[in-house]
Design a protein around this motif. Structure first.
Motif, PDB file in Angstrom:
ATOM      1  N   LEU A  99      24.127 -36.961  63.283  1.00  0.00           N
ATOM      2  CA  LEU A  99      23.729 -37.777  62.144  1.00  0.00           C
ATOM      3  C   LEU A  99      24.863 -37.832  61.125  1.00  0.00           C
ATOM      4  O   LEU A  99      25.440 -36.801  60.779  1.00  0.00           O
ATOM      5  CB  LEU A  99      22.472 -37.188  61.483  1.00  0.00           C
ATOM      6  CG  LEU A  99      21.238 -37.026  62.384  1.00  0.00           C
ATOM      7  CD1 LEU A  99      20.081 -36.424  61.582  1.00  0.00           C
ATOM      8  CD2 LEU A  99      20.823 -38.363  62.983  1.00  0.00           C
ATOM      9  N   CYS A 100      25.182 -39.025  60.665  1.00  0.00           N
ATOM     10  CA  CYS A 100      26.207 -39.229  59.642  1.00  0.00           C
ATOM     11  C   CYS A 100      27.534 -38.596  60.099  1.00  0.00           C
ATOM     12  O   CYS A 100      28.024 -38.883  61.175  1.00  0.00           O
ATOM     13  CB  CYS A 100      25.727 -38.677  58.308  1.00  0.00           C
ATOM     14  SG  CYS A 100      26.701 -39.237  56.889  1.00  0.00           S
ATOM     15  N   PHE A 142      22.812 -47.069  63.567  1.00  0.00           N
ATOM     16  CA  PHE A 142      22.866 -45.995  64.559  1.00  0.00           C
ATOM     17  C   PHE A 142      23.225 -46.601  65.903  1.00  0.00           C
ATOM     18  O   PHE A 142      23.097 -47.813  66.112  1.00  0.00           O
ATOM     19  CB  PHE A 142      21.557 -45.193  64.642  1.00  0.00           C
ATOM     20  CG  PHE A 142      20.355 -45.994  65.075  1.00  0.00           C
ATOM     21  CD1 PHE A 142      20.071 -46.192  66.423  1.00  0.00           C
ATOM     22  CD2 PHE A 142      19.495 -46.543  64.140  1.00  0.00           C
ATOM     23  CE1 PHE A 142      18.966 -46.921  66.832  1.00  0.00           C
ATOM     24  CE2 PHE A 142      18.384 -47.279  64.529  1.00  0.00           C
ATOM     25  CZ  PHE A 142      18.118 -47.471  65.874  1.00  0.00           C
ATOM     26  N   ASP A 144      22.733 -45.847  70.107  1.00  0.00           N
ATOM     27  CA  ASP A 144      22.105 -45.088  71.182  1.00  0.00           C
ATOM     28  C   ASP A 144      22.875 -45.365  72.467  1.00  0.00           C
ATOM     29  O   ASP A 144      22.833 -46.468  73.002  1.00  0.00           O
ATOM     30  CB  ASP A 144      20.643 -45.518  71.334  1.00  0.00           C
ATOM     31  CG  ASP A 144      19.900 -44.727  72.407  1.00  0.00           C
ATOM     32  OD1 ASP A 144      20.551 -44.074  73.236  1.00  0.00           O
ATOM     33  OD2 ASP A 144      18.652 -44.788  72.425  1.00  0.00           O
ATOM     34  N   THR A 150      24.388 -41.475  67.648  1.00  0.00           N
ATOM     35  CA  THR A 150      25.060 -41.227  66.375  1.00  0.00           C
ATOM     36  C   THR A 150      24.476 -42.160  65.329  1.00  0.00           C
ATOM     37  O   THR A 150      23.937 -43.219  65.656  1.00  0.00           O
ATOM     38  CB  THR A 150      26.581 -41.467  66.482  1.00  0.00           C
ATOM     39  OG1 THR A 150      26.822 -42.771  67.039  1.00  0.00           O
ATOM     40  CG2 THR A 150      27.247 -40.412  67.340  1.00  0.00           C
ATOM     41  N   SER A 151      24.608 -41.762  64.052  1.00  0.00           N
ATOM     42  CA  SER A 151      24.066 -42.601  62.983  1.00  0.00           C
ATOM     43  C   SER A 151      25.021 -42.638  61.805  1.00  0.00           C
ATOM     44  O   SER A 151      25.967 -41.836  61.717  1.00  0.00           O
ATOM     45  CB  SER A 151      22.697 -42.088  62.524  1.00  0.00           C
ATOM     46  OG  SER A 151      22.845 -40.992  61.632  1.00  0.00           O
ATOM     47  N   ALA A 156      20.191 -44.028  57.296  1.00  0.00           N
ATOM     48  CA  ALA A 156      20.360 -44.384  58.697  1.00  0.00           C
ATOM     49  C   ALA A 156      20.003 -43.213  59.608  1.00  0.00           C
ATOM     50  O   ALA A 156      19.605 -43.412  60.758  1.00  0.00           O
ATOM     51  CB  ALA A 156      21.802 -44.838  58.953  1.00  0.00           C
ATOM     52  N   GLY A 157      20.156 -41.981  59.098  1.00  0.00           N
ATOM     53  CA  GLY A 157      19.720 -40.824  59.867  1.00  0.00           C
ATOM     54  C   GLY A 157      18.219 -40.862  60.121  1.00  0.00           C
ATOM     55  O   GLY A 157      17.746 -40.485  61.206  1.00  0.00           O
ATOM     56  N   ASP A 159      16.490 -43.647  60.335  1.00  0.00           N
ATOM     57  CA  ASP A 159      16.323 -44.688  61.342  1.00  0.00           C
ATOM     58  C   ASP A 159      16.613 -44.148  62.737  1.00  0.00           C
ATOM     59  O   ASP A 159      15.885 -44.427  63.692  1.00  0.00           O
ATOM     60  CB  ASP A 159      17.255 -45.865  61.047  1.00  0.00           C
ATOM     61  CG  ASP A 159      16.899 -46.598  59.765  1.00  0.00           C
ATOM     62  OD1 ASP A 159      15.722 -46.902  59.572  1.00  0.00           O
ATOM     63  OD2 ASP A 159      17.802 -46.864  58.963  1.00  0.00           O
ATOM     64  N   CYS A 160      17.692 -43.376  62.853  1.00  0.00           N
ATOM     65  CA  CYS A 160      18.062 -42.818  64.145  1.00  0.00           C
ATOM     66  C   CYS A 160      16.994 -41.856  64.654  1.00  0.00           C
ATOM     67  O   CYS A 160      16.627 -41.882  65.833  1.00  0.00           O
ATOM     68  CB  CYS A 160      19.413 -42.117  64.026  1.00  0.00           C
ATOM     69  SG  CYS A 160      20.075 -41.501  65.588  1.00  0.00           S
ATOM     70  N   GLY A 189      19.272 -50.707  65.209  1.00  0.00           N
ATOM     71  CA  GLY A 189      20.518 -49.986  65.063  1.00  0.00           C
ATOM     72  C   GLY A 189      21.680 -50.877  64.697  1.00  0.00           C
ATOM     73  O   GLY A 189      22.632 -50.454  64.035  1.00  0.00           O
ATOM     74  N   GLN A 193      25.069 -51.565  57.738  1.00  0.00           N
ATOM     75  CA  GLN A 193      24.849 -50.389  56.893  1.00  0.00           C
ATOM     76  C   GLN A 193      24.665 -50.771  55.432  1.00  0.00           C
ATOM     77  O   GLN A 193      23.860 -50.174  54.725  1.00  0.00           O
ATOM     78  CB  GLN A 193      26.041 -49.434  57.007  1.00  0.00           C
ATOM     79  CG  GLN A 193      26.156 -48.723  58.338  1.00  0.00           C
ATOM     80  CD  GLN A 193      27.232 -47.655  58.307  1.00  0.00           C
ATOM     81  OE1 GLN A 193      27.495 -47.063  57.274  1.00  0.00           O
ATOM     82  NE2 GLN A 193      27.841 -47.397  59.440  1.00  0.00           N
TER      83      GLN A 193
END
Length: 311
Positions: A99-100, A142, A144, A150-151, A156-157, A159-160, A189, A193
């Motif tokens: 994440l991030c 993010f 997949d 990853t995000s 956004a974390g 969302d991921c 995703g 951002q």
């Protein structure tokens, strides 16, 4: 199903709480486990806080999903002990999530070589320069890549993690968690951002939000933008501007994602027959539904459904 969240000195409490908020009591009540693992039992955190980690790093070796929630400094290498756990998780077939700035740890471990990935937009250029083997998508919320996710930043974390919840427990459960957390369910995703996303402060904002929720409940609707504008008592241009501010794109793009989310929900709940599902969700036919899956998720409906639960 066991999730391991890797904690470290200098961690952001908010970043640590992101996966904990998504994979909370209902997930635990379903017989799953969520372990916060760290090298030391007591950790410093931003804001002068001290966090007690109940599990050692070695506990992560039993996890089906390993999450690195951010990293304290993009210019500082992630410690070897954390890198070893990330690499071991990938080798045994576990899902690995960064994440991030946690994406820097995954890249350092070599898990992103040849793969697409994202991170916080402010550090994306440095990320790409340091890890040229990674195909950096600086604009995505993010990414997949199947076994590795990853995000971007904190929101956004969420969302991921909601996307991961949809993979593990179904889209319906992910949307239920999103409603409980009062966040947008299943933001795509690929959504940018940085979006001008004002708070709901005016009657027009509330009208547009209610409109979107009405369309989300029944995305098979195909209203003309002019008709919607007249119903809302505003110009087409004004309605378009409000929709873009709340969704980051056009009504058509948002409606396509809402239809796709409903199709995912129906598939995950056991519905069969792509033609029938397409009609219920507002797609012209099964071909249009398959095209939406490929464009948005990079997979077919059948492939997406097959990977919803880990073996």
């Amino acid at each position: 199903m066991r999730l391991a969240i890797l904690a470290y000195d200098g961690i952001s409490p908010f970043m640590l709480s992101t996966p904990l908020a998504v994979f909370g009591e209902p997930f635990l009540a379903g017989g799953h486990g969520v372990d916060v693992c760290a090298e030391a039992p007591r950790l410093s955190a931003t804001g002068g806080l001290v966090i007690e980690a109940p599990h050692p790093l070695s506990a992560a070796r039993k996890a089906d999903v390993v999450i690195l929630p951010g990293w304290r400094d993009a210019d500082e290498p992630v410690p070897d002990a954390l890198i070893a756990e990330l690499a071991a998780a990938e080798r045994r077939g576990a899902l690995v999530v960064g994440l991030c700035l946690g994406a820097f740890g995954l890249a350092q471990a070599g898990l992103l070589d040849g793969r697409r990935a994202t991170t916080h937009w402010a550090r994306a250029e440095a990320f790409a320069a340091r890890y040229p083997e990674v195909r950096v998508d600086a604009g995505a919320l993010f990414v997949d890549e199947g076994q590795v996710l990853t995000s971007a930043g904190i929101a956004a974390g969420l969302d991921c993690c909601l996307h991961l919840m949809a993979r593990l427990s179904g889209v319906g459960e992910a949307n239920r968690v999103a409603r409980h957390l009062v966040v947008a369910p299943q933001r795509a995703g690929a959504q940018p951002q940085i979006i001008a996303r004002p708070t709901i402060a005016t009657s027009a904002d509330k009208k547009v939000t209610d409109l979107l929720e009405d369309l989300r409940a029944d995305p098979a609707q195909a209203p003309a933008l002019d008709d919607l504008a007249a119903r809302m008592g505003m110009s087409r241009r004004s309605l378009t501007r409000h929709i873009r501010a709340r969704t980051g794109g056009s009504l058509g793009d948002w409606l396509k994602r809402a239809r796709l989310a409903q199709a995912q929900d129906l598939l995950a709940s056991g519905a069969r027959g792509l033609e029938a599902i397409a009609q219920r969700c507002g797609f012209a036919d099964a071909h249009a539904l398959r095209s939406a899956f490929r464009a948005e998720l990079g997979t077919t409906p059948r492939q997406w459904l097959a990977r919803q639960r880990l073996d």
